[in-house]
Design an enzyme around this catalytic site. Structure first.
Site, PDB file in Angstrom:
ATOM      1  N   MET A 139      21.082 -37.103  62.430  1.00  0.00           N
ATOM      2  CA  MET A 139      19.621 -37.186  62.436  1.00  0.00           C
ATOM      3  C   MET A 139      19.066 -37.728  63.749  1.00  0.00           C
ATOM      4  O   MET A 139      17.862 -37.854  63.907  1.00  0.00           O
ATOM      5  CB  MET A 139      19.125 -38.046  61.266  1.00  0.00           C
ATOM      6  CG  MET A 139      19.345 -37.397  59.915  1.00  0.00           C
ATOM      7  SD  MET A 139      18.543 -38.293  58.561  1.00  0.00           S
ATOM      8  CE  MET A 139      16.817 -37.954  58.901  1.00  0.00           C
ATOM      9  N   GLY A 140      19.938 -38.087  64.679  1.00  0.00           N
ATOM     10  CA  GLY A 140      19.483 -38.533  65.990  1.00  0.00           C
ATOM     11  C   GLY A 140      18.660 -39.807  65.947  1.00  0.00           C
ATOM     12  O   GLY A 140      18.921 -40.708  65.153  1.00  0.00           O
ATOM     13  N   CYS A 141      17.635 -39.853  66.792  1.00  0.00           N
ATOM     14  CA  CYS A 141      16.871 -41.085  66.998  1.00  0.00           C
ATOM     15  C   CYS A 141      16.049 -41.524  65.781  1.00  0.00           C
ATOM     16  O   CYS A 141      15.659 -42.685  65.704  1.00  0.00           O
ATOM     17  CB  CYS A 141      15.948 -40.918  68.206  1.00  0.00           C
ATOM     18  SG  CYS A 141      16.833 -40.722  69.760  1.00  0.00           S
ATOM     19  N   VAL A 142      15.769 -40.624  64.860  1.00  0.00           N
ATOM     20  CA  VAL A 142      14.952 -41.010  63.692  1.00  0.00           C
ATOM     21  C   VAL A 142      15.804 -41.520  62.535  1.00  0.00           C
ATOM     22  O   VAL A 142      15.281 -41.906  61.499  1.00  0.00           O
ATOM     23  CB  VAL A 142      14.094 -39.818  63.186  1.00  0.00           C
ATOM     24  CG1 VAL A 142      13.196 -39.308  64.281  1.00  0.00           C
ATOM     25  CG2 VAL A 142      14.966 -38.702  62.634  1.00  0.00           C
ATOM     26  N   ALA A 143      17.132 -41.540  62.694  1.00  0.00           N
ATOM     27  CA  ALA A 143      18.016 -41.862  61.573  1.00  0.00           C
ATOM     28  C   ALA A 143      17.803 -43.272  61.046  1.00  0.00           C
ATOM     29  O   ALA A 143      17.850 -43.506  59.835  1.00  0.00           O
ATOM     30  CB  ALA A 143      19.469 -41.660  61.992  1.00  0.00           C
TER      31      ALA A 143
END
Length: 203
Positions: A139-143
């Protein structure tokens, strides 16, 4: 139902490197590239406003042509260690026992682990075998924010419960030596390795 953050903690890896120390390694890595490109990337690192970067491996190892498997093995070993350290630190600060946790969320997108980090933490820290698990990946940076939302939703639906959100990222494990795209350059310039834990409660 009122959900509160009870405690937060962070854990940094044992290796670190200042920007001044990284620049000579950068020059070796970019040897053979166009001088204008090398100068552009050097300015990118110097202007990133990151004075020190932490990593799960020695900075010299980061710039070695190791295989994906070798770097992923380092990732698996080190994120388990960081996850255990940061969760232990948060639990101690909150004066909670590991056995009191009802929900565990682990977040990472910089390596591959089967089983996921939460399974290792359950066994290493003697968490309850019936604890509710949720691994969050890719989910990258929003995880991290997504993990907080999942914990909040669980706790709102379950009064009197406790949750731990553990995020561990190690972008040095995914650094690609043969990728000279700006996306890889920017990622290398601004991201570092580390772990954080957030304890939440609906008590």
């Amino acid at each position: 139902m009122n959900v509160k953050i009870a405690q937060v903690a962070k854990q940094l890896p044992k290796y670190s490197c200042t920007t001044e120390e990284i620049l000579p390694l950068l020059n070796v890595w970019l040897e053979g590239q166009e001088p204008r490109f090398v100068k552009k990337i050097t300015k990118l690192f110097e202007g990133a406003a990151v004075n020190k970067r932490y990593s799960i491996m020695n900075p010299l190892e980061v710039f070695k042509a190791t295989s994906f498997e070798e770097k992923n093995n380092i990732y698996c070993r080190e994120v388990i260690l960081l996850g255990e350290q940061v969760l232990s630190k948060a639990l101690a600060k909150a004066n909670w026992s590991p056995h009191s946790l009802d929900y565990i969320i682990t977040v990472s997108c910089t390596g591959v682990m089967i089983p996921s980090l939460d399974a290792y933490l359950i066994n290493k820290m003697n968490l309850r075998q019936d604890i509710v698990r949720l691994p969050v990946t890719e989910m990258g940076c929003v995880a991290g924010i997504s993990g907080l939302i999942y914990a909040k939703n669980f706790l709102e639906a379950n009064p009197g419960k406790r949750a731990a959100l553990i995020t561990v990222e190690a972008p040095t494990a995914t650094f690609q030596l043969d990728d000279f795209s700006m996306a890889n350059m920017v990622s290398a310039a601004i991201f570092g390795d580390g772990a954080a834990c957030c304890l939440l409660s609906s008590h």
